[in-house]
Motif scaffolding. Structure first.
Motif, PDB file in Angstrom:
ATOM      1  N   THR A 139       0.835  -1.202   0.000  1.00 19.74           N
ATOM      2  CA  THR A 139       0.000   0.000   0.000  1.00 19.74           C
ATOM      3  C   THR A 139       0.869   1.251   0.000  1.00 19.74           C
ATOM      4  O   THR A 139       0.607   2.218  -0.724  1.00 19.74           O
TER       5      THR A 139
ATOM      6  N   PHE B  85      -4.442   4.495  -5.747  1.00 17.83           N
ATOM      7  CA  PHE B  85      -4.820   4.207  -4.366  1.00 17.83           C
ATOM      8  C   PHE B  85      -6.316   3.953  -4.250  1.00 17.83           C
ATOM      9  O   PHE B  85      -6.744   3.041  -3.537  1.00 17.83           O
TER      10      PHE B  85
ATOM     11  N   TRP C 273      -7.005   0.503  -5.333  1.00 16.59           N
ATOM     12  CA  TRP C 273      -6.533  -0.449  -4.319  1.00 16.59           C
ATOM     13  C   TRP C 273      -7.446  -0.439  -3.098  1.00 16.59           C
ATOM     14  O   TRP C 273      -7.787  -1.501  -2.563  1.00 16.59           O
ATOM     15  N   ASN C 274      -7.862   0.733  -2.680  1.00 15.54           N
ATOM     16  CA  ASN C 274      -8.774   0.844  -1.546  1.00 15.54           C
ATOM     17  C   ASN C 274     -10.075   0.091  -1.824  1.00 15.54           C
ATOM     18  O   ASN C 274     -10.617  -0.602  -0.949  1.00 15.54           O
TER      19      ASN C 274
ATOM     20  N   LEU D 141      -5.576   2.384   5.965  1.00 19.08           N
ATOM     21  CA  LEU D 141      -5.906   2.941   4.655  1.00 19.08           C
ATOM     22  C   LEU D 141      -6.233   4.427   4.753  1.00 19.08           C
ATOM     23  O   LEU D 141      -5.895   5.205   3.855  1.00 19.08           O
TER      24      LEU D 141
END
Length: 316
Positions: free
Chosen positions: A62, A80, A83-84, A122
């Motif tokens: 991450t 991101f 990915w989140n 996150l």
């Protein structure tokens, strides 16, 4: 059948997939300058090691999405967000086709780790994409709690604490010390990414402007700002070390190795007279290996002592 098993073929195929997912996390960990964490994980019992690879591997994977300089800020944000979304989908279903997330889901399930700690991490990475400075140390600590303390709280169940409250306090102190140390050693790298983690109140109190962090020259005032952060990190390390007794003997060598590595990094900063601006502070592979060897000798000594005690009890 568990959610992660659905559509994955035979149990043998699933087991192979899971082994490869953990191995993939190990490669991510070592490849992303995570050698110190890999060495520490090697000091844990074999049954725990893959789970630490999964947790560290997820954090590193991450972090690389957010911190890479290969992409413009807009591209980093888009990557991101994707990915989140993948992480959230995995948390909802309990599995993912991505090896890092597959290993992470297996780890959360095995050790009953609350998903809220993953989500907090996150949030910290999303903050890195939009927050460029922190006014006070209290503000910075809000970021640290999400970034580092949330990770330590994921790791805590794997360490199987004897006293969860005391071990949690030690883990939080250690996580904050690690994050502070990383902030100190990464001042230049973060500045190039447009971020200043050193609290603005500390910079102002020492007469330092954020522009001074470019590294073109090092002043006593700049050293003073770093000295303050090092002092905070050292106090936190002492707190963490005082709580080590809350961990079982099988986990202590690994934790002590991490303590030793970060203590050595702080000593390196001090030896440089707090100049972290002209070059990044690093420990050479030999120093890391020496720390790892010392911790390994401690672990083997503890194991031998336990076996000798057991043998005495058995013959009594």
């Amino acid at each position: 059948m568990e959610a992660w098993e659905a559509g994955c073929g035979t149990r043998k195929a699933q087991a192979a997939r899971t082994r490869e997912a953990f191995a993939y996390c190990r490669r991510v960990l070592v490849g992303a300058e995570g050698l110190e964490f890999y060495l520490a994980s090697a000091l844990l019992p074999t049954r725990k090691r893959p789970y630490t690879w999964a947790l560290y591997g997820f954090a590193r994977y991450t972090d690389e999405i957010v911190d890479t300089t290969r992409y413009a800020p807009e591209r980093r944000t888009a990557r991101f967000e994707a990915w989140n979304g993948a992480v959230e989908a995995a948390l909802r279903s309990g599995d993912s086709s991505h090896p890092v997330l597959h290993a992470l889901m297996r780890t959360l399930g095995r050790w009953d780790i609350p998903a809220c700690h993953v989500r907090e991490y996150l949030v910290s990475q999303e903050m890195d994409l939009r927050v460029t400075e922190y006014a006070t140390y209290a503000d910075l600590r809000g970021f640290i709690e999400r970034a580092s303390l949330s990770f330590g709280r994921q790791m805590l169940p794997v360490l199987e604490p004897l006293d969860r409250v005391l071990a949690g306090r030690g883990g939080d102190a250690m996580s904050e010390a690690m994050q502070l140390t990383n902030i100190v050693r990464d001042v230049q790298e973060d500045y190039r990414l447009g971020r200043v983690y050193l609290p603005q109140e500390d910079l102002s109190a020492c007469g330092v402007s954020p522009r001074d962090l470019s590294g073109t020259r090092v002043t006593p005032q700049m050293r003073a700002v770093v000295r303050k952060q090092v002092g905070r990190a050292r106090e936190l390390l002492v707190t963490a070390e005082l709580q080590e007794g809350a961990l079982p003997p099988s986990s202590r060598p690994a934790v002590r190795a991490v303590h030793s590595i970060y203590g050595a990094l702080l000593r390196e900063v001090e030896m440089r007279d707090f100049d972290v601006f002209t070059s990044r502070v690093r420990l050479g592979p030999w120093r890391k290996a020496a720390i790892g060897s010392s911790a390994l000798a401690e672990r083997l000594s503890d194991r031998f002592a336990c076996r000798r005690t057991a043998a005495v009890v058995a013959t009594a």
